[in-house]
Motif scaffolding. Structure first.
Motif, PDB file in Angstrom:
ATOM      1  N   THR A  27       0.854  -1.182   0.000  1.00  0.00           N
ATOM      2  CA  THR A  27       0.000   0.000   0.000  1.00  0.00           C
ATOM      3  C   THR A  27       0.890   1.233   0.000  1.00  0.00           C
ATOM      4  OG1 THR A  27      -0.129  -0.002   2.404  1.00  0.00           O
ATOM      5  CG2 THR A  27      -1.894  -1.121   1.214  1.00  0.00           C
ATOM      6  N   ASP A  28       0.448   2.255  -0.733  1.00  0.00           N
ATOM      7  CA  ASP A  28       1.193   3.505  -0.816  1.00  0.00           C
ATOM      8  C   ASP A  28       0.184   4.628  -1.026  1.00  0.00           C
ATOM      9  OD1 ASP A  28       3.118   5.466  -1.133  1.00  0.00           O
ATOM     10  OD2 ASP A  28       3.663   4.874  -3.166  1.00  0.00           O
ATOM     11  N   SER A  29      -0.031   5.430  -0.006  1.00  0.00           N
ATOM     12  CA  SER A  29      -0.973   6.559  -0.066  1.00  0.00           C
ATOM     13  C   SER A  29      -2.379   6.109  -0.469  1.00  0.00           C
ATOM     14  CB  SER A  29      -0.459   7.628  -1.023  1.00  0.00           C
ATOM     15  OG  SER A  29       0.808   8.084  -0.625  1.00  0.00           O
ATOM     16  N   GLY A  30      -2.835   4.992   0.083  1.00  0.00           N
ATOM     17  CA  GLY A  30      -4.184   4.511  -0.181  1.00  0.00           C
ATOM     18  C   GLY A  30      -4.345   3.715  -1.460  1.00  0.00           C
ATOM     19  N   ALA A  31      -3.274   3.519  -2.222  1.00  0.00           N
ATOM     20  CA  ALA A  31      -3.329   2.742  -3.469  1.00  0.00           C
ATOM     21  C   ALA A  31      -2.343   1.581  -3.355  1.00  0.00           C
ATOM     22  CB  ALA A  31      -2.984   3.622  -4.658  1.00  0.00           C
ATOM     23  N   PHE A  32      -2.481   0.639  -4.264  1.00  0.00           N
ATOM     24  CA  PHE A  32      -1.534  -0.479  -4.317  1.00  0.00           C
ATOM     25  C   PHE A  32      -0.438  -0.162  -5.319  1.00  0.00           C
ATOM     26  CE2 PHE A  32      -5.402  -2.975  -3.107  1.00  0.00           C
ATOM     27  CZ  PHE A  32      -4.947  -3.354  -1.859  1.00  0.00           C
ATOM     28  N   ALA A  60       8.756  -0.884   3.118  1.00  0.00           N
ATOM     29  CA  ALA A  60       8.550  -1.124   4.548  1.00  0.00           C
ATOM     30  C   ALA A  60       7.710  -2.389   4.721  1.00  0.00           C
ATOM     31  CB  ALA A  60       7.857   0.073   5.186  1.00  0.00           C
ATOM     32  N   GLU A  61       8.177  -3.284   5.556  1.00  0.00           N
ATOM     33  CA  GLU A  61       7.503  -4.571   5.761  1.00  0.00           C
ATOM     34  C   GLU A  61       6.033  -4.391   6.139  1.00  0.00           C
ATOM     35  OE1 GLU A  61       8.188  -8.518   8.566  1.00  0.00           O
ATOM     36  OE2 GLU A  61       9.725  -6.975   8.470  1.00  0.00           O
ATOM     37  N   GLY A  62       5.704  -3.366   6.899  1.00  0.00           N
ATOM     38  CA  GLY A  62       4.334  -3.139   7.340  1.00  0.00           C
ATOM     39  C   GLY A  62       3.382  -2.719   6.234  1.00  0.00           C
ATOM     40  N   THR A  63       3.911  -2.354   5.054  1.00  0.00           N
ATOM     41  CA  THR A  63       3.050  -1.947   3.942  1.00  0.00           C
ATOM     42  C   THR A  63       2.771  -3.091   2.972  1.00  0.00           C
ATOM     43  OG1 THR A  63       4.881  -1.214   2.510  1.00  0.00           O
ATOM     44  CG2 THR A  63       3.943   0.416   4.050  1.00  0.00           C
ATOM     45  N   VAL A  64       3.434  -4.241   3.160  1.00  0.00           N
ATOM     46  CA  VAL A  64       3.284  -5.375   2.244  1.00  0.00           C
ATOM     47  C   VAL A  64       1.935  -6.050   2.492  1.00  0.00           C
ATOM     48  CG1 VAL A  64       4.214  -7.618   1.549  1.00  0.00           C
ATOM     49  CG2 VAL A  64       5.771  -5.737   2.100  1.00  0.00           C
ATOM     50  N   VAL A  65       1.149  -6.205   1.416  1.00  0.00           N
ATOM     51  CA  VAL A  65      -0.143  -6.883   1.535  1.00  0.00           C
ATOM     52  C   VAL A  65      -0.156  -8.220   0.801  1.00  0.00           C
ATOM     53  CG1 VAL A  65      -1.467  -4.779   1.933  1.00  0.00           C
ATOM     54  CG2 VAL A  65      -1.134  -5.592  -0.401  1.00  0.00           C
ATOM     55  N   ALA A  66       0.768  -8.411  -0.139  1.00  0.00           N
ATOM     56  CA  ALA A  66       0.860  -9.678  -0.865  1.00  0.00           C
ATOM     57  C   ALA A  66       2.252  -9.787  -1.463  1.00  0.00           C
ATOM     58  CB  ALA A  66      -0.187  -9.763  -1.972  1.00  0.00           C
ATOM     59  N   ALA A  67       2.756 -11.004  -1.551  1.00  0.00           N
ATOM     60  CA  ALA A  67       4.068 -11.232  -2.153  1.00  0.00           C
ATOM     61  C   ALA A  67       4.207 -12.716  -2.465  1.00  0.00           C
ATOM     62  CB  ALA A  67       5.181 -10.790  -1.209  1.00  0.00           C
ATOM     63  N   LYS A  68       4.944 -12.993  -3.543  1.00  0.00           N
ATOM     64  CA  LYS A  68       5.212 -14.388  -3.889  1.00  0.00           C
ATOM     65  C   LYS A  68       6.453 -14.464  -4.760  1.00  0.00           C
ATOM     66  CE  LYS A  68       2.232 -14.490  -7.971  1.00  0.00           C
ATOM     67  NZ  LYS A  68       1.091 -15.144  -8.602  1.00  0.00           N
ATOM     68  N   ILE A  69       6.991 -15.665  -4.867  1.00  0.00           N
ATOM     69  CA  ILE A  69       8.116 -15.933  -5.756  1.00  0.00           C
ATOM     70  C   ILE A  69       7.564 -16.084  -7.168  1.00  0.00           C
ATOM     71  CG2 ILE A  69       9.907 -17.624  -6.321  1.00  0.00           C
ATOM     72  CD1 ILE A  69       9.986 -18.204  -3.272  1.00  0.00           C
ATOM     73  N   VAL A  70       8.283 -15.537  -8.145  1.00  0.00           N
ATOM     74  CA  VAL A  70       7.854 -15.632  -9.537  1.00  0.00           C
ATOM     75  C   VAL A  70       8.996 -16.201 -10.374  1.00  0.00           C
ATOM     76  CG1 VAL A  70       6.121 -13.809  -9.409  1.00  0.00           C
ATOM     77  CG2 VAL A  70       8.461 -13.213  -9.989  1.00  0.00           C
ATOM     78  N   PRO A  71       8.659 -16.813 -11.518  1.00  0.00           N
ATOM     79  CA  PRO A  71       9.706 -17.382 -12.366  1.00  0.00           C
ATOM     80  C   PRO A  71      10.537 -16.293 -13.027  1.00  0.00           C
ATOM     81  CG  PRO A  71       7.555 -17.638 -13.396  1.00  0.00           C
ATOM     82  CD  PRO A  71       7.320 -17.068 -12.035  1.00  0.00           C
TER      83      PRO A  71
END
Length: 84
Positions: A27-32, A60-71
């Protein structure tokens, strides 16, 4: 009754994934915002991702809402000999 479509956001990376290619949504200023690249470090609550163009993104770790490994990125096929 109308159909309901949705996605479940999940953080599926850890500090052990440093060196792997990831996508991180934050999240960044209310947007993704998304960053795709190599996870260079994850320490003191900050992830750093090196994008394909060489820029380094600090997240910042606290702003992360989703993450994954990609090819790895796809490499375009080379033309066969004699083709151009």
């Amino acid at each position: 009754m109308s159909p309901h479509f949705g996605a479940r956001l999940a953080v599926a990376i850890t500090p052990d994934d440093v060196g792997r290619r990831v996508t991180v949504r934050r999240t960044d200023s209310g947007a993704f915002r998304d960053a795709v690249g190599v996870l260079e470090s994850w320490r003191d609550g900050v992830l750093t991702v090196r994008k394909r163009d060489g820029t380094l993104v600090e997240i910042a770790e606290g702003t992360v809402v989703a993450a994954k490994i990609v090819p790895p990125p796809r490499v375009p096929p080379r033309p066969a000999a004699g083709e151009r």
